[in-house]
Scaffold this motif. Structure first.
Motif, PDB file in Angstrom:
ATOM      1  N   UNK A 294      -3.540   1.975  11.724  1.00  0.00           N
ATOM      2  CA  UNK A 294      -3.296   2.401  12.976  1.00  0.00           C
ATOM      3  C   UNK A 294      -1.956   2.031  13.325  1.00  0.00           C
ATOM      4  N   UNK A 295      -1.769   2.405  14.454  1.00  0.00           N
ATOM      5  CA  UNK A 295      -0.199   2.122  14.880  1.00  0.00           C
ATOM      6  C   UNK A 295      -0.192   0.417  15.035  1.00  0.00           C
ATOM      7  N   UNK A 296       0.939   0.029  14.338  1.00  0.00           N
ATOM      8  CA  UNK A 296       1.342  -1.509  14.495  1.00  0.00           C
ATOM      9  C   UNK A 296       2.572  -1.824  15.276  1.00  0.00           C
ATOM     10  N   UNK A 308       1.970  -7.414   5.147  1.00  0.00           N
ATOM     11  CA  UNK A 308       1.237  -6.292   5.909  1.00  0.00           C
ATOM     12  C   UNK A 308       1.630  -4.995   5.475  1.00  0.00           C
ATOM     13  N   UNK A 309       0.572  -4.448   4.719  1.00  0.00           N
ATOM     14  CA  UNK A 309       0.611  -2.938   4.379  1.00  0.00           C
ATOM     15  C   UNK A 309       0.321  -1.851   5.538  1.00  0.00           C
ATOM     16  N   UNK A 310       1.196  -1.160   5.874  1.00  0.00           N
ATOM     17  CA  UNK A 310       0.736  -0.179   7.113  1.00  0.00           C
ATOM     18  C   UNK A 310       0.860   1.224   6.653  1.00  0.00           C
ATOM     19  N   UNK A 311      -0.290   2.061   7.023  1.00  0.00           N
ATOM     20  CA  UNK A 311      -0.420   3.251   6.550  1.00  0.00           C
ATOM     21  C   UNK A 311      -0.114   4.305   7.624  1.00  0.00           C
ATOM     22  N   UNK A 312       0.160   3.660   9.175  1.00  0.00           N
ATOM     23  CA  UNK A 312       0.530   4.525  10.337  1.00  0.00           C
ATOM     24  C   UNK A 312       1.972   4.082  10.786  1.00  0.00           C
ATOM     25  N   UNK A 313       2.342   4.255  11.932  1.00  0.00           N
ATOM     26  CA  UNK A 313       3.529   4.266  12.574  1.00  0.00           C
ATOM     27  C   UNK A 313       3.657   2.640  12.946  1.00  0.00           C
TER      28      UNK A 313
END
Length: 371
Positions: A294-296, A308-313
């Protein structure tokens, strides 16, 4: 002290069954000892200053009906048997069980005193709820209870407390110690001051961590489940560590925002976070790879470390990171944005490793280490 004799019957309410000829009242401690082994039966409401069941008493005291109110002298049991019914029991002083058997009411058992000590004997929870009210308290409870409802304006210290059912945490100033929970946990408040306590989610049942009004706090979380899923809802503020010992499939936070708000070490062990906010005056450390779908939001912190792997915004509104070494890794095939809410933001490292989609950077982003 008023000592039980049981001279004429088993009725608590008969004066002739007590030394002195009077039933104990709110200023007296009802004492059961070697004077008599006759059983005592309570059939209507009673209110006493205290209850003391000594190791030499071998009888049984039964709450057949009626409420029991024990004032500041407390309830002390080292022998005999006490059997609660279904009516309420309220103890304003200390509660001590070192021997004998205490069978709790199936209704409400309220422990309002400063000290609760269950170190021996047998405590039977009767599927009831234990209520903690009043001020600060230290609980040394070496046997499980069923449900806990706590609302205290002071400090709540649990050496170790095992709750087989549900917990309603309505209020405390500081929680220290370990609370192991096998049911649901609902938090009703958004500040925990200087708490150092930890809630451990265990067992094989499905469990729920949520709030009463959309936002709530918890000091530290450990997930150590043998089966089932811990589902997290609402906005949860975590003051200290989040440790997942179970596999990643045992935790579902897709419908929650987790806000790390003080000094946090996060061990994910394969779980995937939904929305995350990092706003720590201390540090934030991803012990292993932290995956965020989700949003980070990184809105204020001293030091951030880990991957930290982010798949969102991603939204960066902090302007200082001290000695941070964290890596923000953009992954996935969807479009993503990196922004600072119309201002400027800072992070240590950014790594872009997308299989598709576009990463759009919308504001000024300062990288203290590199891209």
């Amino acid at each position: 002290d008023v000592v039980w004799t049981g001279n004429t019957s088993t009725s608590w309410h008969t004066g002739a069954n007590w030394q002195g000829g009077n039933v104990p009242n709110g200023g007296d401690t009802a004492v059961f000892n070697s004077t008599s082994s006759v059983n005592a039966i309570i059939t209507s409401n009673i209110s006493v200053g205290g209850v003391r069941i000594e190791s030499s008493y071998t009888g049984t005291i039964t709450q057949s009906s009626g409420t029991i109110t024990v004032a500041s002298f407390g309830f002390i049991q080292s022998g005999g048997t006490f059997v609660g019914g279904s009516a309420d029991i309220t103890i304003s002083g200390y509660f001590t069980l070192s021997g004998g058997t205490f069978v709790a009411t199936s209704g409400a058992l309220t422990l309002a005193g400063y000290e609760v000590s269950v170190t021996g004997g047998t405590f039977v929870h009767s599927n009831g709820t234990v209520y903690k009210t009043g001020g600060s308290a230290i609980w040394n409870f070496n046997q499980p209870i069923k449900n806990l409802d706590i609302n205290t304006g002071g400090n709540f210290t649990t050496t170790y407390l095992r709750v087989l059912g549900n917990v309603a945490a309505r209020g405390w100033n500081v929680h220290n110690g370990i609370m192991e929970v096998e049911g649901n946990y609902k938090t009703y408040f958004t500040s925990q001051s200087s708490s150092l306590g930890k809630v451990v989610f265990t067992g094989s049942n499905n469990q729920l961590l949520d709030t009463n009004n959309g936002s709530g706090c918890i000091s530290a979380v450990e997930v150590n489940k043998t089966g089932g899923v811990l589902t997290v809802h609402d906005n949860i503020l975590v003051r200290l560590d989040w440790t997942n010992i179970s596999n990643g499939l045992n935790v579902d936070v897709n419908n929650a925002e987790i806000k790390f708000c003080y000094e946090n070490d996060v061990t994910s062990n394969g779980m995937v976070f939904g929305a995350v906010t990092v706003s720590c005056p201390g540090w934030f450390n991803a012990v292993d790879t932290m995956r965020i779908n989700g949003l980070a939001k990184f809105s204020g912190f001293n030091t951030v470390n880990g991957l930290m792997e982010v798949n969102g915004n991603v939204l960066l509104t902090g302007t200082s990171q001290s000695t941070s070494t964290a890596i923000l890794k953009f992954v996935g095939s969807n479009n993503q944005t990196l922004g600072a809410n119309g201002a400027s933001g800072v992070f240590a490292n950014v790594l872009i490793q997308k299989s598709g989609g576009v990463l759009t950077v919308s504001d000024t982003i300062k990288l203290t280490q590199g891209l």
